[in-house]
Design a protein around this motif. Structure first.
Motif, PDB file in Angstrom:
ATOM      1  N   UNK A 160      14.624  -2.911 -10.910  1.00 45.51           N
ATOM      2  CA  UNK A 160      13.772  -1.849 -11.467  1.00 45.51           C
ATOM      3  C   UNK A 160      12.289  -2.132 -11.219  1.00 45.51           C
ATOM      4  N   UNK A 161      11.430  -1.172 -11.613  1.00 44.99           N
ATOM      5  CA  UNK A 161       9.989  -1.296 -11.344  1.00 44.99           C
ATOM      6  C   UNK A 161       9.362  -2.506 -12.017  1.00 44.99           C
ATOM      7  N   UNK A 162       9.977  -2.963 -13.087  1.00 43.20           N
ATOM      8  CA  UNK A 162       9.463  -4.141 -13.788  1.00 43.20           C
ATOM      9  C   UNK A 162       9.755  -5.409 -12.975  1.00 43.20           C
ATOM     10  N   UNK A 163      10.915  -5.421 -12.323  1.00 48.16           N
ATOM     11  CA  UNK A 163      11.363  -6.591 -11.561  1.00 48.16           C
ATOM     12  C   UNK A 163      10.758  -6.640 -10.150  1.00 48.16           C
ATOM     13  N   UNK A 164      10.505  -5.463  -9.586  1.00 46.44           N
ATOM     14  CA  UNK A 164      10.082  -5.407  -8.179  1.00 46.44           C
ATOM     15  C   UNK A 164       8.870  -6.281  -7.844  1.00 46.44           C
ATOM     16  N   UNK A 165       7.780  -6.273  -8.644  1.00 46.05           N
ATOM     17  CA  UNK A 165       6.635  -7.106  -8.288  1.00 46.05           C
ATOM     18  C   UNK A 165       6.988  -8.586  -8.116  1.00 46.05           C
ATOM     19  N   UNK A 166       7.893  -9.096  -8.959  1.00 45.41           N
ATOM     20  CA  UNK A 166       8.312 -10.505  -8.833  1.00 45.41           C
ATOM     21  C   UNK A 166       9.078 -10.714  -7.534  1.00 45.41           C
ATOM     22  N   UNK A 167       9.945  -9.758  -7.204  1.00 40.94           N
ATOM     23  CA  UNK A 167      10.740  -9.854  -5.971  1.00 40.94           C
ATOM     24  C   UNK A 167       9.826  -9.822  -4.741  1.00 40.94           C
ATOM     25  N   UNK A 168       8.764  -9.025  -4.820  1.00 41.01           N
ATOM     26  CA  UNK A 168       7.899  -8.810  -3.649  1.00 41.01           C
ATOM     27  C   UNK A 168       6.761  -9.825  -3.540  1.00 41.01           C
ATOM     28  N   UNK A 169       6.543 -10.608  -4.604  1.00 36.86           N
ATOM     29  CA  UNK A 169       5.333 -11.451  -4.679  1.00 36.86           C
ATOM     30  C   UNK A 169       5.114 -12.305  -3.438  1.00 36.86           C
ATOM     31  N   UNK A 170       6.113 -13.047  -3.002  1.00 25.64           N
ATOM     32  CA  UNK A 170       5.943 -13.942  -1.849  1.00 25.64           C
ATOM     33  C   UNK A 170       6.786 -13.518  -0.655  1.00 25.64           C
ATOM     34  N   UNK A 171       7.194 -12.246  -0.643  1.00 25.31           N
ATOM     35  CA  UNK A 171       8.008 -11.744   0.452  1.00 25.31           C
ATOM     36  C   UNK A 171       7.126 -11.456   1.661  1.00 25.31           C
ATOM     37  N   UNK A 172       7.678 -11.693   2.854  1.00 28.83           N
ATOM     38  CA  UNK A 172       6.949 -11.325   4.076  1.00 28.83           C
ATOM     39  C   UNK A 172       7.957 -10.903   5.139  1.00 28.83           C
ATOM     40  N   UNK A 173       7.468 -10.319   6.212  1.00 27.34           N
ATOM     41  CA  UNK A 173       8.341  -9.852   7.288  1.00 27.34           C
ATOM     42  C   UNK A 173       8.830  -8.444   7.033  1.00 27.34           C
TER      43      UNK A 173
END
Length: 278
Positions: A160-173
Motif C-alpha cells: 500500500x501507499x504507506x509501505x511503498x516509500x520503504x520499498x522504493x527507498x534504496x531501489x534502483x534500475x
C-alpha cells in the motif's frame, strides 16, 4: 553511476516502447544448454535477461520455476557456476543487461562481499532478492549499490501507499511489480488493474516499472506493455523448455529453439504495444 539497465531503459524511452524482460533458470536443464538459451534470448528480442539462481527452497516460485531450479541443481548448478555462465555470456555480449534473481541464502553462504565483487567482475548488472525486505537493506542492498549493482525491489498488489516509500527507498534500475497475489505461473494478469497499480507506483518514483507474473501470451504482453515500462515473462518460457525435454529431463534438439521462438513471439507482442499506443 549508470548501469547497463539504466542505459537500456533510456534507449527504450527514446524508441517509445516497453522493455521485454525474460527470466530463465541458470543451469536448466544443464549448464551448456542453459548458456545456449541465454545467448539466444537477445537475438530473439529480449531487452533484459533475469537469470534465476537455483535454490532448494524457492518459496515465491510456482511449480514450473521450482522444477527448473531442481533440474538445474540436479545437473550440478551452483552459484559459482551461475557467475561462470554470466562470464561466458559476456564474452560475446557486452550490452544486454543481466539481473540475477533468487534468494539470500546462497549469497550469504558464498559471502556477501565476495559475491558482490565476483558478480560485478562477471558482468552482472542487478539483483532481485525476493526474501530480503527493506528492513534488511544493510545485509545486501546497500553493499550492492556501493559495488555498482542495481538492487531491484518487488512491489505487489498488497504493497500500500504507506509501505511503498520503504520499498522504493534504496531501489534502483527498475521496480518489479508482481501483478498477482500468489506464486509465479498461477493466474493471469489483469491489464486494467495493472495500469492502475503502475500509475500508483509512479506517483512515488521516477524509476521504470516492469510487470511480471501471469503473462504468458503475446496478446497479454502487448496489453501490459501499454501500461508499464517493461513486461517480464518467466514461467511460460520455462514451460516451453520443459515440453522439449526427454523422459530423463535432458535437453533435445528442440530445447533452445522452443525458448527462442516463444521469446520472439512475446517480443513482437511487447513491440506491438508501441504502435497500438500511438
Amino acid at each position: 553511476m549508470t548501469t547497463r539497465i539504466d542505459t537500456r531503459f533510456a534507449e527504450l524511452q527514446k524508441e517509445g516502447r516497453a522493455a521485454f524482460v525474460t527470466f530463465v533458470m541458470a543451469g536448466d536443464p544443464d549448464p551448456a544448454t542453459s548458456l545456449s538459451i541465454i545467448k539466444a534470448l537477445p537475438k530473439a528480442g529480449a531487452d533484459i535477461i533475469e537469470i534465476g539462481m537455483p535454490f532448494t527452497d524457492p518459496m515465491a516460485d510456482g511449480p514450473a520455476i521450482q522444477a527448473a531450479g531442481l533440474r538445474a541443481l540436479k545437473a550440478g548448478m551452483t552459484l559459482t557456476k551461475t557467475l561462470g555462465l554470466v562470464r561466458d555470456f559476456r564474452k560475446d555480449d557486452g550490452r544486454t543487461p543481466l539481473v540475477l534473481m533468487g534468494y539470500y541464502n546462497p549469497i550469504y553462504i558464498y559471502g556477501v562481499d565476495k559475491f558482490l565483487a565476483d558478480a560485478k567482475a562477471a558482468g552482472v548488472d542487478g539483483l532481485i532478492i525476493v526474501d530480503l525486505p527493506p528492513e534488511e537493506d544493510t545485509e545486501l542492498c546497500l553493499p550492492a549499490m556501493k559495488a555498482g549493482l542495481n538492487f531491484i525491489r518487488l512491489a505487489t498488489p498488497t504493497t500500500d501507499d504507506k509501505r511503498l516509500p520503504a520499498v522504493l527507498a534504496n531501489t534502483s534500475g527498475f521496480v518489479y511489480y508482481v501483478s498477482i497475489t500468489g506464486i509465479t505461473g498461477s493466474a493471469s494478469a489483469d491489464t486494467a488493474q495493472v495500469a492502475d497499480a503502475v500509475a500508483r507506483i509512479k506517483r512515488h518514483t521516477k524509476l521504470p516499472v516492469c510487470v511480471g507474473f501471469g503473462i504468458r501470451t503475446p496478446e497479454a504482453a502487448r496489453g501490459i506493455a501499454q501500461a508499464a515500462n517493461g513486461v517480464v515473462v518467466g514461467s511460460a518460457l520455462i514451460d516451453a523448455l520443459r515440453e522439449t525435454l526427454d523422459s530423463d529431463n535432458r535437453a533435445t534438439a528442440k530445447t533452445v529453439s522452443a525458448v527462442a521462438d516463444l521469446t520472439a513471439a512475446l517480443a513482437q507482442g511487447v513491440r506491438g504495444a508501441k504502435q497500438a499506443a500511438e
